[in-house]
Design a protein around this motif. Structure first.
Motif, PDB file in Angstrom:
ATOM      1  N   SER A 143       0.896  -1.217  -0.059  1.00  8.56           N
ATOM      2  CA  SER A 143       0.052  -0.256   0.193  1.00  8.56           C
ATOM      3  C   SER A 143       1.048   1.293  -0.141  1.00  8.56           C
ATOM      4  O   SER A 143       0.497   2.171  -0.712  1.00  8.56           O
ATOM      5  CB  SER A 143      -0.976   0.099   1.397  1.00  8.56           C
ATOM      6  OG  SER A 143      -1.836  -1.056   1.144  1.00  8.56           O
ATOM      7  N   LEU A 146       2.401   1.837  -3.441  1.00 11.99           N
ATOM      8  CA  LEU A 146       1.337   2.223  -4.284  1.00 11.99           C
ATOM      9  C   LEU A 146       0.990   3.858  -4.099  1.00 11.99           C
ATOM     10  O   LEU A 146       0.837   4.499  -5.091  1.00 11.99           O
ATOM     11  CB  LEU A 146       0.041   1.456  -4.386  1.00 11.99           C
ATOM     12  CG  LEU A 146       0.276   0.054  -4.947  1.00 11.99           C
ATOM     13  CD1 LEU A 146      -1.261  -0.754  -4.504  1.00 11.99           C
ATOM     14  CD2 LEU A 146       0.298  -0.151  -6.369  1.00 11.99           C
ATOM     15  N   THR A 154      -4.277   7.785  -5.753  1.00 12.01           N
ATOM     16  CA  THR A 154      -4.891   7.045  -4.534  1.00 12.01           C
ATOM     17  C   THR A 154      -5.583   8.145  -3.689  1.00 12.01           C
ATOM     18  O   THR A 154      -6.704   7.536  -2.914  1.00 12.01           O
ATOM     19  CB  THR A 154      -3.404   6.778  -3.687  1.00 12.01           C
ATOM     20  OG1 THR A 154      -2.528   6.115  -4.462  1.00 12.01           O
ATOM     21  CG2 THR A 154      -3.606   6.189  -2.545  1.00 12.01           C
TER      22      THR A 154
END
Length: 180
Positions: A143, A146, A154
């Motif tokens: 996470s 990313l 995001t």
């Protein structure tokens, strides 16, 4: 003889208004997440710029009246200029700030993942650790990567989730106020 209490009618306009506003705002966040983030940042920039300008005008007005400035008022012009500068930057480059905040969050996720991996490694000295315990730090690390790799995308995803939560709040507000 028993007295019967009269039930007063509760004005519900505020509940309905709040519920409808939450639903509309939630839908806007979900339908146009990128644009709504930009507009929110620009609104924040405008507010900061105006507050900084008002602070500077008040400082100059006090200085013109030859009022003795206290110590905390001596830093006022610097704070006013700083607020105006940050406000102007938010107005001109809203995505830069969004990306910056998201990258910081991604780094925090990576740090949390590394800390958990270190803790698991340390605890392995005292016994076997099931592979399942490595799953959560792995998810945190992925996470974090990313978020760092795609910060605005995001943020847009998180914004859609916030919009859904806000719309759900509005629906529950309308339903609960209609039951009262």
């Amino acid at each position: 003889m028993t007295e019967r209490k009269e039930i007063k009618k509760i004005p519900m306009g505020g509940f309905y208004t709040r519920g409808i506003a939450a639903i509309v705002l939630g839908l806007v966040f979900m339908i146009w997440p990128g644009s709504s983030i930009d507009y929110i940042m620009r609104i924040l920039g405008t507010v900061l710029f105006v507050i900084g300008g008002i602070t500077m005008i008040n400082y100059l007005r006090l200085k013109k009246l030859n009022t003795a400035l206290q110590y905390n008022q001596r830093i006022t012009p610097y704070m006013a200029v700083l607020m105006m500068l940050v406000g102007l930057l938010l107005l001109l480059f809203p995505r830069f700030f969004i990306n910056f905040i998201m990258i910081i969050m991604g780094l925090l996720l990576l740090i949390a993942a590394l800390e958990q991996f270190a803790t698991i490694s340390w605890r392995r000295k005292y016994g076997a650790i099931p592979l399942f315990f490595y799953l959560f730090p792995l998810v945190l690390a992925v996470s974090g990567v990313l978020v760092i790799a795609q910060p605005f995308e995001t943020a847009t995803g998180v914004w859609v989730l916030c919009g859904a939560a806000l719309a759900l709040y509005g629906i529950i507000e309308l339903l609960s106020s209609s039951r009262i």
